[in-house]
Scaffold this motif. Structure first.
Motif, PDB file in Angstrom:
ATOM      1  N   MET A   1       0.837  -1.195   0.000  1.00 17.61           N
ATOM      2  CA  MET A   1       0.000   0.000   0.000  1.00 17.61           C
ATOM      3  C   MET A   1       0.873   1.247   0.000  1.00 17.61           C
ATOM      4  N   GLY A   2       0.374   2.250  -0.701  1.00 22.23           N
ATOM      5  CA  GLY A   2       1.112   3.506  -0.763  1.00 22.23           C
ATOM      6  C   GLY A   2       0.199   4.695  -0.587  1.00 22.23           C
ATOM      7  N   TRP A   3       0.788   5.788  -0.173  1.00 20.20           N
ATOM      8  CA  TRP A   3       0.106   7.079  -0.144  1.00 20.20           C
ATOM      9  C   TRP A   3       0.844   8.018  -1.093  1.00 20.20           C
ATOM     10  N   PHE A   4       0.080   8.735  -1.868  1.00 19.08           N
ATOM     11  CA  PHE A   4       0.601   9.745  -2.779  1.00 19.08           C
ATOM     12  C   PHE A   4      -0.169  11.038  -2.532  1.00 19.08           C
ATOM     13  N   ARG A   5       0.357  12.131  -3.040  1.00 16.20           N
ATOM     14  CA  ARG A   5      -0.367  13.395  -2.914  1.00 16.20           C
ATOM     15  C   ARG A   5      -0.153  14.252  -4.145  1.00 16.20           C
ATOM     16  N   GLN A   6      -1.114  15.114  -4.399  1.00 11.82           N
ATOM     17  CA  GLN A   6      -1.022  16.039  -5.518  1.00 11.82           C
ATOM     18  C   GLN A   6      -1.291  17.448  -5.029  1.00 11.82           C
ATOM     19  N   PRO A   7      -0.244  18.238  -4.843  1.00  8.00           N
ATOM     20  CA  PRO A   7      -0.425  19.630  -4.435  1.00  8.00           C
ATOM     21  C   PRO A   7      -1.095  20.430  -5.546  1.00  8.00           C
ATOM     22  N   PRO A   8      -1.709  21.552  -5.230  1.00  8.43           N
ATOM     23  CA  PRO A   8      -2.380  22.343  -6.252  1.00  8.43           C
ATOM     24  C   PRO A   8      -1.417  22.783  -7.352  1.00  8.43           C
ATOM     25  N   GLY A   9      -1.766  22.514  -8.587  1.00  8.40           N
ATOM     26  CA  GLY A   9      -0.967  22.928  -9.723  1.00  8.40           C
ATOM     27  C   GLY A   9       0.294  22.112  -9.950  1.00  8.40           C
ATOM     28  N   LYS A  10       0.447  21.006  -9.214  1.00  4.05           N
ATOM     29  CA  LYS A  10       1.660  20.195  -9.343  1.00  4.05           C
ATOM     30  C   LYS A  10       1.314  18.753  -9.678  1.00  4.05           C
ATOM     31  N   GLU A  11       2.325  17.972  -9.987  1.00  3.00           N
ATOM     32  CA  GLU A  11       2.119  16.578 -10.300  1.00  3.00           C
ATOM     33  C   GLU A  11       1.965  15.758  -9.019  1.00  3.00           C
TER      34      GLU A  11
ATOM     35  N   LYS B   1       2.950  21.155   7.566  1.00  9.19           N
ATOM     36  CA  LYS B   1       3.417  22.412   6.995  1.00  9.19           C
ATOM     37  C   LYS B   1       2.466  22.832   5.875  1.00  9.19           C
ATOM     38  N   THR B   2       2.493  24.096   5.538  1.00 12.39           N
ATOM     39  CA  THR B   2       1.611  24.573   4.471  1.00 12.39           C
ATOM     40  C   THR B   2       1.903  23.841   3.165  1.00 12.39           C
ATOM     41  N   GLU B   3       3.144  23.453   2.961  1.00 14.15           N
ATOM     42  CA  GLU B   3       3.489  22.754   1.718  1.00 14.15           C
ATOM     43  C   GLU B   3       2.971  21.314   1.680  1.00 14.15           C
ATOM     44  N   ASP B   4       2.389  20.840   2.773  1.00 19.40           N
ATOM     45  CA  ASP B   4       1.746  19.528   2.766  1.00 19.40           C
ATOM     46  C   ASP B   4       0.325  19.589   2.200  1.00 19.40           C
ATOM     47  N   THR B   5      -0.158  20.783   1.925  1.00 20.55           N
ATOM     48  CA  THR B   5      -1.483  20.933   1.341  1.00 20.55           C
ATOM     49  C   THR B   5      -1.559  20.214   0.000  1.00 20.55           C
ATOM     50  N   ALA B   6      -2.534  19.309  -0.122  1.00 20.12           N
ATOM     51  CA  ALA B   6      -2.638  18.493  -1.334  1.00 20.12           C
ATOM     52  C   ALA B   6      -3.870  17.603  -1.225  1.00 20.12           C
ATOM     53  N   VAL B   7      -4.208  16.984  -2.330  1.00 24.08           N
ATOM     54  CA  VAL B   7      -5.146  15.863  -2.302  1.00 24.08           C
ATOM     55  C   VAL B   7      -4.307  14.610  -2.088  1.00 24.08           C
ATOM     56  N   TYR B   8      -4.692  13.835  -1.084  1.00 21.07           N
ATOM     57  CA  TYR B   8      -3.950  12.635  -0.734  1.00 21.07           C
ATOM     58  C   TYR B   8      -4.701  11.404  -1.239  1.00 21.07           C
ATOM     59  N   TYR B   9      -3.949  10.515  -1.877  1.00 21.45           N
ATOM     60  CA  TYR B   9      -4.506   9.301  -2.452  1.00 21.45           C
ATOM     61  C   TYR B   9      -3.845   8.072  -1.845  1.00 21.45           C
ATOM     62  N   CYS B  10      -4.635   7.044  -1.589  1.00 20.09           N
ATOM     63  CA  CYS B  10      -4.020   5.759  -1.269  1.00 20.09           C
ATOM     64  C   CYS B  10      -4.090   4.881  -2.508  1.00 20.09           C
ATOM     65  N   ALA B  11      -3.172   3.936  -2.565  1.00 22.15           N
ATOM     66  CA  ALA B  11      -3.059   3.083  -3.739  1.00 22.15           C
ATOM     67  C   ALA B  11      -2.566   1.713  -3.324  1.00 22.15           C
ATOM     68  N   ALA B  12      -2.920   0.705  -4.129  1.00 24.32           N
ATOM     69  CA  ALA B  12      -2.557  -0.684  -3.838  1.00 24.32           C
ATOM     70  C   ALA B  12      -1.759  -1.263  -4.991  1.00 24.32           C
ATOM     71  N   SER B  13      -0.744  -2.036  -4.626  1.00 26.40           N
ATOM     72  CA  SER B  13       0.123  -2.650  -5.625  1.00 26.40           C
ATOM     73  C   SER B  13       0.336  -4.114  -5.295  1.00 26.40           C
ATOM     74  N   VAL B  14       0.478  -4.918  -6.347  1.00 20.98           N
ATOM     75  CA  VAL B  14       0.787  -6.327  -6.133  1.00 20.98           C
ATOM     76  C   VAL B  14       2.289  -6.556  -6.193  1.00 20.98           C
ATOM     77  N   ARG B  15       3.052  -5.492  -6.393  1.00 23.23           N
ATOM     78  CA  ARG B  15       4.503  -5.622  -6.528  1.00 23.23           C
ATOM     79  C   ARG B  15       5.186  -5.251  -5.212  1.00 23.23           C
ATOM     80  N   VAL B  16       6.487  -5.268  -5.220  1.00 23.96           N
ATOM     81  CA  VAL B  16       7.244  -4.883  -4.032  1.00 23.96           C
ATOM     82  C   VAL B  16       7.046  -3.396  -3.786  1.00 23.96           C
ATOM     83  N   PRO B  17       7.271  -2.917  -2.553  1.00 26.18           N
ATOM     84  CA  PRO B  17       7.072  -1.494  -2.277  1.00 26.18           C
ATOM     85  C   PRO B  17       7.887  -0.624  -3.218  1.00 26.18           C
ATOM     86  N   THR B  18       7.237   0.382  -3.759  1.00 26.00           N
ATOM     87  CA  THR B  18       7.867   1.225  -4.755  1.00 26.00           C
ATOM     88  C   THR B  18       7.330   2.641  -4.656  1.00 26.00           C
TER      89      THR B  18
END
Length: 123
Positions: free
Chosen positions: A34-44, A87-104
């Motif tokens: 399992m992973g967590w990702f985030r997308q800050p405003p206007g960024k990847e 921090k203010t720079e942590d502002t983002a949409v946070y996504y969780c994701a699932a993988s069948v592979r090794v942690p990446t």
């Protein structure tokens, strides 16, 4: 098929804490990395943290190391992201994701994604 649903986002002041949860329906999460990702405003979208299927191994982006903690409760079919010292720079949409592979850190290795939860950190 795995359906992931994030919760726990919201508005918090800098220095505060939030805990995000990621629940699943359809299948047990215990066999997925399992992973967590985030997308800050206007960024990847970017990698935040990942955890092995057993929970024994965890991985973090340098920007959150020492402040965020990823964990999982396979009995509850839930993954968590404890976020402290926000921090203010942590502002983002946070996504969780699932993988069948090794942690990446690579988004392409994660087959299943939630719809995201907004985290806003005010100064």
């Amino acid at each position: 098929q795995v359906q992931l649903v994030e919760s726990g986002g919201g508005l918090v002041q800098a220095g505060g804490s939030l805990r995000l949860s990621c629940g699943a329906s359809g299948r047990t999460l215990s066999t997925y990395v399992m992973g967590w990702f985030r997308q800050p405003p206007g960024k990847e979208r970017e990698f935040v943290a990942a955890i092995s299927w057993s929970g024994d191994s965890t991985y973090y982006a340098d920007s959150v190391k020492g402040r965020f903690t990823i964990s999982r409760d396979n009995a509850e079919n839930t993954v968590y992201l404890q976020m402290n010292s926000l921090k203010t720079e942590d502002t983002a949409v946070y996504y969780c994701a699932a993988s069948v592979r090794v942690p990446t850190t690579r988004m392409g290795e994660y087959a299943y994604w939630g719809q995201g939860t907004q985290v806003t950190v005010s100064s």
